[in-house]
Design an enzyme around this catalytic site. Structure first.
Site, PDB file in Angstrom:
ATOM      1  N   LYS A   1       1.049   4.046  -2.987  1.00 39.09           N
ATOM      2  CA  LYS A   1       0.715   5.363  -2.798  1.00 39.09           C
ATOM      3  C   LYS A   1       1.618   6.352  -3.048  1.00 39.09           C
ATOM      4  CE  LYS A   1      -3.850   5.053  -1.554  1.00 39.09           C
ATOM      5  NZ  LYS A   1      -4.773   5.645  -2.452  1.00 39.09           N
TER       6      LYS A   1
ATOM      7  N   TYR B   1       0.864  -1.221   0.031  1.00 42.76           N
ATOM      8  CA  TYR B   1       0.098  -0.091   0.065  1.00 42.76           C
ATOM      9  C   TYR B   1       1.088   1.361  -0.053  1.00 42.76           C
ATOM     10  CZ  TYR B   1      -3.791   3.190   1.420  1.00 42.76           C
ATOM     11  OH  TYR B   1      -4.445   4.366   1.959  1.00 42.76           O
TER      12      TYR B   1
END
Length: 300
Positions: free
Chosen positions: A174, A170
Site C-alpha cells: 500500500k 500489506y
C-alpha cells in the site's frame, strides 16, 4: 443528471464492500460501470462470479448501466481485455478505480515468501496492469486531438501510510501504491490524465477481521463505518469536476475527508564539512527533538 453522466468507469474488486459501494454510487450519478471481480476469498483463493453479477443486477434494477467482468487484474493480457470490454460495451473509458486487493496478516517473523509475493502481486501488479492498458488508450486519444478527461483512482491504506503491526506485506504494497500515484500524476498530466489515491476506513471483509470493535457502528445514528460513506468522494474524483486535482492522497472515514501532507523535508543539521562517526549521534538527537512526531504504527 449526475456528475458522471456518460462517463465509463472500471472498478476492480467491485462485488463487495467498498468496490460495491463505488459501483452503485457511480451508476447513481449516471456512469456506465464495469463491475470487475473474480470473486476470491479475502486471502485470494477460489473464484465466484455470482457476486459481481448481483451488483450488476442491482444497478440495472435501478435503471443504471453496468456489465460484469471476471478477468484477473494481475494478468497482463486479461487486464487489457477489461479495458477492451469497457470500450466495446460503452464506447469509451474515462475512469479506472483500482480497488481489488487481498490481505495475508502475519507477524514479520512468521511471514512466508509465498504470502509476500501473493500480496505484492495483487496490489502492485494489479494496479499496474489495468492502469497501463488504460493509459495506452487515453494517450492515443490525446494524440488524436481529443481530451480523454481521464482519472486513475488508486487504493492505498492507513497501513501503507504509517505501517501496521502484523501487516508487513500489506503495508509495503500500500505504501508502494501511494508512491506510484505520485509518479503517475507527474508523468500523465500532459495526456489529460489525473491520478489520486484513497486511504479509506470503512467496514469490509478485511477490516471486520482486523478491527472488529471499531467497525461495529451499524446501530449508531450515523454509521461511520458504512462503506457507502466513502463513495461520494470517489465519484467526485472520477468526474470531470476533479480535473485540477492530481497527485493527492485522501484519507476518508465517515464524514471526514482528509488530505495527506506526504513526505517532506524536516529539520536539518549542516556541518558544512564531513561528519565523524562519533559526532552523528548528537546531530540525530537534535533532529529528533526538532521534528514533528510521526503517527504511531497501527497496533503499536
Amino acid at each position: 443528471m449526475g456528475i458522471c453522466d456518460g462517463r465509463t468507469v472500471i472498478i476492480t474488486g467491485a462485488a463487495r464492500g467498498l468496490g460495491r459501494a463505488y459501483a452503485l454510487a457511480f451508476a447513481a450519478e449516471g456512469a456506465n460501470v464495469v463491475v470487475n471481480d473474480i470473486g476470491t476469498s479475502l486471502g485470494g483463493e477460489g473464484r465466484d462470479t455470482s457476486a459481481a453479477d448481483e451488483v450488476v443486477a442491482e444497478i440495472i434494477a435501478a435503471s443504471g448501466k453496468a456489465i460484469a467482468n471476471y478477468e484477473d487484474v494481475t494478468d497482463w493480457d486479461a487486464a487489457g481485455r477489461i479495458v477492451e470490454a469497457a470500450i466495446a460495451a460503452f464506447g469509451d473509458l474515462h475512469v479506472v478505480v483500482n480497488n481489488a486487493g487481498i490481505v495475508r496478516d502475519r507477524m514479520f517473523v512468521s511471514a512466508t515468501i509465498e504470502e509476500w509475493d501473493a500480496t505484492m502481486h495483487v496490489h502492485l501488479r494489479g494496479h499496474f496492469c489495468i492502469s497501463r492498458h488504460a493509459v495506452n488508450y487515453w494517450r492515443a486519444k490525446q494524440k488524436d486531438g481529443r481530451d480523454p478527461g481521464a482519472r486513475i483512482i488508486n487504493t492505498t491504506s492507513g497501513a501503507g501510510l504509517q505501517g501496521s503491526i502484523a501487516q508487513a506485506a500489506y503495508s509495503t504494497a500500500k505504501g508502494g501504491i501511494a508512491s506510484l500515484t505520485l509518479v503517475q500524476a507527474a508523468e500523465l498530466g500532459r495526456y489529460g490524465i489525473t491520478a489520486n489515491a484513497l486511504a479509506p476506513s470503512a467496514r469490509t471483509r478485511m477490516t471486520e477481521q482486523a478491527f472488529a470493535d471499531k467497525m461495529a457502528t451499524q446501530g449508531a445514528d450515523f454509521d461511520v463505518m458504512d462503506p457507502a460513506n466513502i463513495a461520494p468522494a470517489v465519484v467526485w474524483l472520477g468526474s470531470a469536476e476533479s480535473r485540477d486535482v492530481t497527485g493527492c492522497v485522501f484519507e476518508l472515514e465517515g464524514g471526514k475527508i482528509m488530505i495527506e501532507d506526504g513526505w517532506r523535508e524536516g529539520p536539518v543539521v549542516d556541518k558544512s564539512a564531513r561528519w565523524q562517526p562519533e559526532e552523528v549521534g548528537a546531530a540525530v538527537e537534535r533532529l529528533l527533538a526538532a521534528r514533528t512526531p510521526p503517527r504511531k504504527v497501527w497496533g503499536s
